[in-house]
Design a protein around this motif. Structure first.
Motif, PDB file in Angstrom:
ATOM      1  N   GLY A 115       0.811  -1.218   0.000  1.00  0.00           N
ATOM      2  CA  GLY A 115       0.000   0.000   0.000  1.00  0.00           C
ATOM      3  C   GLY A 115       0.843   1.266   0.000  1.00  0.00           C
ATOM      4  N   ARG A 116       2.155   1.144   0.188  1.00  0.00           N
ATOM      5  CA  ARG A 116       3.003   2.337   0.137  1.00  0.00           C
ATOM      6  C   ARG A 116       3.319   2.730  -1.295  1.00  0.00           C
ATOM      7  NH1 ARG A 116       6.871   3.353   4.527  1.00  0.00           N
ATOM      8  NH2 ARG A 116       6.049   2.342   6.371  1.00  0.00           N
ATOM      9  N   ARG A 117       3.668   4.000  -1.449  1.00  0.00           N
ATOM     10  CA  ARG A 117       4.016   4.428  -2.805  1.00  0.00           C
ATOM     11  C   ARG A 117       5.505   4.251  -3.089  1.00  0.00           C
ATOM     12  NH1 ARG A 117       1.774  10.201  -3.650  1.00  0.00           N
ATOM     13  NH2 ARG A 117       2.427  10.265  -1.497  1.00  0.00           N
ATOM     14  N   GLN A 118       6.294   4.266  -2.004  1.00  0.00           N
ATOM     15  CA  GLN A 118       7.736   4.106  -2.171  1.00  0.00           C
ATOM     16  C   GLN A 118       8.336   3.492  -0.900  1.00  0.00           C
ATOM     17  OE1 GLN A 118      10.525   7.598  -2.735  1.00  0.00           O
ATOM     18  NE2 GLN A 118      10.274   6.882  -4.838  1.00  0.00           N
ATOM     19  N   ILE A 119       9.372   2.704  -1.083  1.00  0.00           N
ATOM     20  CA  ILE A 119      10.089   2.138   0.062  1.00  0.00           C
ATOM     21  C   ILE A 119      11.540   2.596  -0.056  1.00  0.00           C
ATOM     22  CG2 ILE A 119      10.885   0.019   1.209  1.00  0.00           C
ATOM     23  CD1 ILE A 119       7.872   0.214   1.193  1.00  0.00           C
ATOM     24  N   GLU A 120      12.025   3.267   0.974  1.00  0.00           N
ATOM     25  CA  GLU A 120      13.442   3.643   0.981  1.00  0.00           C
ATOM     26  C   GLU A 120      14.120   3.040   2.209  1.00  0.00           C
ATOM     27  OE1 GLU A 120      16.353   7.439   0.274  1.00  0.00           O
ATOM     28  OE2 GLU A 120      14.547   7.785   1.450  1.00  0.00           O
ATOM     29  N   ILE A 121      15.108   2.220   1.953  1.00  0.00           N
ATOM     30  CA  ILE A 121      15.886   1.604   3.039  1.00  0.00           C
ATOM     31  C   ILE A 121      17.235   2.310   3.116  1.00  0.00           C
ATOM     32  CG2 ILE A 121      17.003  -0.540   3.809  1.00  0.00           C
ATOM     33  CD1 ILE A 121      14.761  -2.122   2.597  1.00  0.00           C
ATOM     34  N   TRP A 122      17.720   2.493   4.346  1.00  0.00           N
ATOM     35  CA  TRP A 122      19.038   3.118   4.543  1.00  0.00           C
ATOM     36  C   TRP A 122      20.042   2.029   4.900  1.00  0.00           C
ATOM     37  CZ3 TRP A 122      20.379   6.588   9.375  1.00  0.00           C
ATOM     38  CH2 TRP A 122      21.717   7.001   9.289  1.00  0.00           C
ATOM     39  N   SER A 123      21.093   1.921   4.107  1.00  0.00           N
ATOM     40  CA  SER A 123      22.213   1.050   4.431  1.00  0.00           C
ATOM     41  C   SER A 123      23.310   1.944   5.012  1.00  0.00           C
ATOM     42  CB  SER A 123      22.711   0.323   3.173  1.00  0.00           C
ATOM     43  OG  SER A 123      23.948  -0.312   3.416  1.00  0.00           O
ATOM     44  N   THR A 145       9.767  -0.944 -10.199  1.00  0.00           N
ATOM     45  CA  THR A 145      11.026  -0.188 -10.156  1.00  0.00           C
ATOM     46  C   THR A 145      10.884   1.180  -9.481  1.00  0.00           C
ATOM     47  OG1 THR A 145      11.532  -1.209 -12.262  1.00  0.00           O
ATOM     48  CG2 THR A 145      12.914   0.640 -11.637  1.00  0.00           C
ATOM     49  N   HIS A 146       9.804   1.919  -9.797  1.00  0.00           N
ATOM     50  CA  HIS A 146       9.712   3.294  -9.305  1.00  0.00           C
ATOM     51  C   HIS A 146       9.507   3.359  -7.784  1.00  0.00           C
ATOM     52  CE1 HIS A 146       5.416   2.252  -9.764  1.00  0.00           C
ATOM     53  NE2 HIS A 146       5.249   3.098  -8.764  1.00  0.00           N
ATOM     54  N   MET A 147       9.201   2.228  -7.154  1.00  0.00           N
ATOM     55  CA  MET A 147       8.957   2.250  -5.706  1.00  0.00           C
ATOM     56  C   MET A 147      10.215   2.049  -4.867  1.00  0.00           C
ATOM     57  SD  MET A 147       5.445   0.169  -5.110  1.00  0.00           S
ATOM     58  CE  MET A 147       5.659   0.243  -3.339  1.00  0.00           C
ATOM     59  N   VAL A 148      11.306   1.675  -5.528  1.00  0.00           N
ATOM     60  CA  VAL A 148      12.488   1.231  -4.772  1.00  0.00           C
ATOM     61  C   VAL A 148      13.526   2.347  -4.642  1.00  0.00           C
ATOM     62  CG1 VAL A 148      14.378  -0.448  -4.736  1.00  0.00           C
ATOM     63  CG2 VAL A 148      12.123  -1.117  -5.620  1.00  0.00           C
ATOM     64  N   THR A 204      21.367   6.173  -3.871  1.00  0.00           N
ATOM     65  CA  THR A 204      22.243   7.335  -3.722  1.00  0.00           C
ATOM     66  C   THR A 204      23.353   6.969  -2.745  1.00  0.00           C
ATOM     67  OG1 THR A 204      20.869   8.149  -1.930  1.00  0.00           O
ATOM     68  CG2 THR A 204      20.454   9.080  -4.104  1.00  0.00           C
ATOM     69  N   PHE A 205      24.577   7.282  -3.091  1.00  0.00           N
ATOM     70  CA  PHE A 205      25.724   7.044  -2.211  1.00  0.00           C
ATOM     71  C   PHE A 205      26.180   8.378  -1.646  1.00  0.00           C
ATOM     72  CE2 PHE A 205      25.814   3.219  -4.749  1.00  0.00           C
ATOM     73  CZ  PHE A 205      26.271   2.245  -3.873  1.00  0.00           C
ATOM     74  N   PHE A 220      12.998   6.391   7.909  1.00  0.00           N
ATOM     75  CA  PHE A 220      13.079   5.180   7.084  1.00  0.00           C
ATOM     76  C   PHE A 220      12.248   4.050   7.693  1.00  0.00           C
ATOM     77  CE2 PHE A 220      16.883   7.671   6.497  1.00  0.00           C
ATOM     78  CZ  PHE A 220      17.061   7.660   5.121  1.00  0.00           C
ATOM     79  N   PRO A 221      11.654   3.219   6.843  1.00  0.00           N
ATOM     80  CA  PRO A 221      10.948   2.052   7.367  1.00  0.00           C
ATOM     81  C   PRO A 221      11.908   0.935   7.792  1.00  0.00           C
ATOM     82  CG  PRO A 221      10.791   2.088   4.977  1.00  0.00           C
ATOM     83  CD  PRO A 221      11.497   3.345   5.379  1.00  0.00           C
ATOM     84  N   ALA A 222      13.156   1.003   7.304  1.00  0.00           N
ATOM     85  CA  ALA A 222      14.163   0.026   7.737  1.00  0.00           C
ATOM     86  C   ALA A 222      15.556   0.619   7.571  1.00  0.00           C
ATOM     87  CB  ALA A 222      14.051  -1.270   6.927  1.00  0.00           C
ATOM     88  N   ILE A 223      16.398   0.334   8.545  1.00  0.00           N
ATOM     89  CA  ILE A 223      17.805   0.740   8.466  1.00  0.00           C
ATOM     90  C   ILE A 223      18.659  -0.504   8.673  1.00  0.00           C
ATOM     91  CG2 ILE A 223      19.644   2.120   9.524  1.00  0.00           C
ATOM     92  CD1 ILE A 223      17.467   4.053  10.526  1.00  0.00           C
ATOM     93  N   PHE A 224      19.598  -0.701   7.776  1.00  0.00           N
ATOM     94  CA  PHE A 224      20.603  -1.747   7.958  1.00  0.00           C
ATOM     95  C   PHE A 224      21.886  -1.074   8.431  1.00  0.00           C
ATOM     96  CE2 PHE A 224      19.355  -5.937   6.126  1.00  0.00           C
ATOM     97  CZ  PHE A 224      18.027  -5.637   5.929  1.00  0.00           C
ATOM     98  N   CYS A 225      22.308  -1.391   9.633  1.00  0.00           N
ATOM     99  CA  CYS A 225      23.595  -0.870  10.119  1.00  0.00           C
ATOM    100  C   CYS A 225      24.316  -2.067  10.714  1.00  0.00           C
ATOM    101  CB  CYS A 225      23.376   0.228  11.152  1.00  0.00           C
ATOM    102  SG  CYS A 225      24.946   0.993  11.653  1.00  0.00           S
ATOM    103  N   ARG A 226      24.895  -2.873   9.841  1.00  0.00           N
ATOM    104  CA  ARG A 226      25.415  -4.164  10.260  1.00  0.00           C
ATOM    105  C   ARG A 226      26.944  -4.192  10.207  1.00  0.00           C
ATOM    106  NH1 ARG A 226      22.505  -8.684   7.019  1.00  0.00           N
ATOM    107  NH2 ARG A 226      23.694  -7.729   5.333  1.00  0.00           N
ATOM    108  N   ASN A 227      27.519  -4.728  11.259  1.00  0.00           N
ATOM    109  CA  ASN A 227      28.970  -4.893  11.337  1.00  0.00           C
ATOM    110  C   ASN A 227      29.705  -3.562  11.230  1.00  0.00           C
ATOM    111  OD1 ASN A 227      28.709  -7.854  11.390  1.00  0.00           O
ATOM    112  ND2 ASN A 227      27.901  -7.546   9.330  1.00  0.00           N
ATOM    113  N   VAL A 228      29.100  -2.548  11.778  1.00  0.00           N
ATOM    114  CA  VAL A 228      29.703  -1.211  11.837  1.00  0.00           C
ATOM    115  C   VAL A 228      30.000  -0.888  13.302  1.00  0.00           C
ATOM    116  CG1 VAL A 228      29.364   1.240  11.341  1.00  0.00           C
ATOM    117  CG2 VAL A 228      28.353  -0.484   9.832  1.00  0.00           C
ATOM    118  N   MET A 229      28.996  -1.076  14.158  1.00  0.00           N
ATOM    119  CA  MET A 229      29.161  -0.684  15.562  1.00  0.00           C
ATOM    120  C   MET A 229      30.130  -1.578  16.313  1.00  0.00           C
ATOM    121  SD  MET A 229      25.387   0.582  16.540  1.00  0.00           S
ATOM    122  CE  MET A 229      24.507  -0.672  15.657  1.00  0.00           C
TER     123      MET A 229
END
Ligand SMILES: C[S@@+](CC[C@H](N)C(=O)[O-])C[C@H]1O[C@@H](n2cnc3c(N)ncnc32)[C@H](O)[C@@H]1O
Length: 290
Positions: A115-123, A145-148, A204-205, A220-229
Motif C-alpha cells: 500500500g506504500r508508494r515508495q520504500i526507501e531503506i538506509w544502508s 522499479t519506481h517504488m524502490v 544514492t551514495f 526510514f521504514p528500515a535501516i541496515f547498520c550491520r557490522n559497523v558498531m
C-alpha cells in the motif's frame, strides 16, 4: 565523489623506508580516530595501524608518524583526516551476508509495507555496496522499479566509490543466485559484472559519519547498520543506536550485525529476533516474534 588526490600529491620517496610507529604516536592517532569517527583502536592494534597508514606516511614524505599526524590535524579541509579514516576502516562485506535478515524481510516485513508508494531503506555503513545491491535486488523482486530507493552511506570515500561504480569481479559474485545475475547485472567483461543502470539509478551514495549528528529530513521504514558498531566502544554504540532509532519511522526496523547485540546498551527499540529491532509504533500492533 572525487578521490582525495590533492592531499596525496607529494611523490613517494622510494629510497626512504617508512618509519616505525612509536607508542605515543599510536596513542595520538588512536585518540584522533576515536574522537572523529568512533573507531575504537585497541592497544593491540598498533601494528595494524602502522601497516594501514604506512602508504600515506611514505607517500606524503613524512619522516615520522608524528609528523604525519600533525599534518592531518593541521589540514583544515578535512581531506587528510578523511584519507586517514579511509585507510583505517575495514570494508569487508559480501552479497547476501547474514542472509536470514533478507529472508525475514521477504517473509515478514514486505507485506507490512503493502500500500506504500515508495520504500526507501538506509544502508548505514554500506562499505563497497554488496549489502546495498542485495537489498535493491530483493526489493525489485517484489516491487515495481519506481517504488524502490536505497540510501547508501559510509565514512569511507574509497568504499563509496567502489560501491557507486558497482563493478564486481566474478569471484565476488559467487553465491549470487543465477536469476539475479541475469536480471540485475550486465557482464562488463569476462571477469566482471556490473549492476544494471536501472538498479544503480535507485541508489544514492553519500559520505556520512555515524558518530556525528544525523541530518536526515526523512525517516526510514528500515535501516541496515550491520557490522559497523562492532568497531565502536559502548558509549559510542549507544549514541549511534539512539541516533538511528530517531531516523526510523514508528514501526520501522533496525538490522544490526549478528555479533552486535544491543542487550548491554540503552535504547528505545523492541527486540524482534536476533539482530533485528523495531521502533515501537503507538498506533500499530506489537511486532510478532517468531
Ligand atoms: C565491515 S563493514 C560492514 C559492511 C556491511 N554493512 C556488511 O555488514 O557487510 C563496516 C563499514 O562501516 C564503516 N564505518 C566505520 N565507522 C563509521 C562511521 N563512523 N560512520 C559511518 N561508517 C563507518 C566502514 O567504513 C566500513 O565500510
Amino acid at each position: 565523489m572525487t578521490r582525495n588526490s590533492d592531499w596525496q600529491v607529494t611523490p613517494p620517496a622510494p629510497m626512504n623506508p617508512a618509519p616505525e610507529i612509536q607508542p605515543q604516536e599510536f596513542e595520538e592517532i588512536r585518540v584522533l580516530a576515536r574522537r572523529t569517527s568512533g573507531l575504537d583502536l585497541q592497544p593491540g592494534k598498533q601494528e595494524l595501524v602502522s601497516a594501514r597508514l604506512r602508504r600515506l606516511v611514505r607517500g606524503g614524505g613524512f619522516r615520522s608518524f608524528r609528523e604525519y599526524y600533525h599534518s592531518v590535524v593541521a589540514d583544515a579541509t578535512g581531506k587528510a583526516l578523511a584519507a586517514m579514516i579511509d585507510a583505517l576502516t575495514t570494508n569487508h562485506t559480501s552479497f547476501l551476508r547474514e542472509s536470514d535478515h533478507f529472508e525475514f524481510l521477504k517473509s515478514e516485513v514486505f507485506r507490512q509495507w503493502s500500500g506504500r508508494r515508495q520504500i526507501e531503506i538506509w544502508s548505514a555503513g554500506c562499505a563497497t555496496g554488496a549489502e546495498v545491491w542485495t537489498l535493491a535486488f530483493l526489493l525489485n523482486d517484489a516491487l515495481p522499479t519506481h517504488m524502490v530507493r536505497i540510501a547508501a552511506t559510509d565514512i569511507s570515500t574509497r568504499a563509496l566509490e567502489f560501491g557507486q561504480r558497482a563493478l564486481y569481479p566474478v569471484s565476488r559474485c559467487e553465491g549470487i543466485p543465477r536469476e539475479w545475475l541475469a536480471r540485475y547485472f550486465v557482464a562488463e567483461s569476462p571477469d566482471a559484472y556490473r549492476v544494471a543502470p536501472r538498479v544503480r539509478a535507485q541508489v544514492t551514495f553519500e559520505r556520512l559519519n555515524l558518530v556525528q549528528p544525523l541530518a536526515w529530513r526523512r525517516s526510514f521504514p528500515a535501516i541496515f547498520c550491520r557490522n559497523v558498531m562492532i568497531y565502536f566502544d559502548r558509549p559510542t554504540q549507544e549514541r549511534v543506536v539512539q541516533g538511528l532509532a530517531a531516523c526510523l519511522e514508528p514501526g520501522g526496523y533496525l538490522f544490526v550485525g549478528h555479533a552486535e547485540s544491543l542487550t548491554r546498551i540503552a535504547h528505545s527499540l523492541e527486540y524482534v529476533r536476533p539482530a533485528v529491532y523495531r521502533k515501537p509504533d503507538p498506533r500499530g500492533e506489537k511486532c510478532s516474534r517468531p
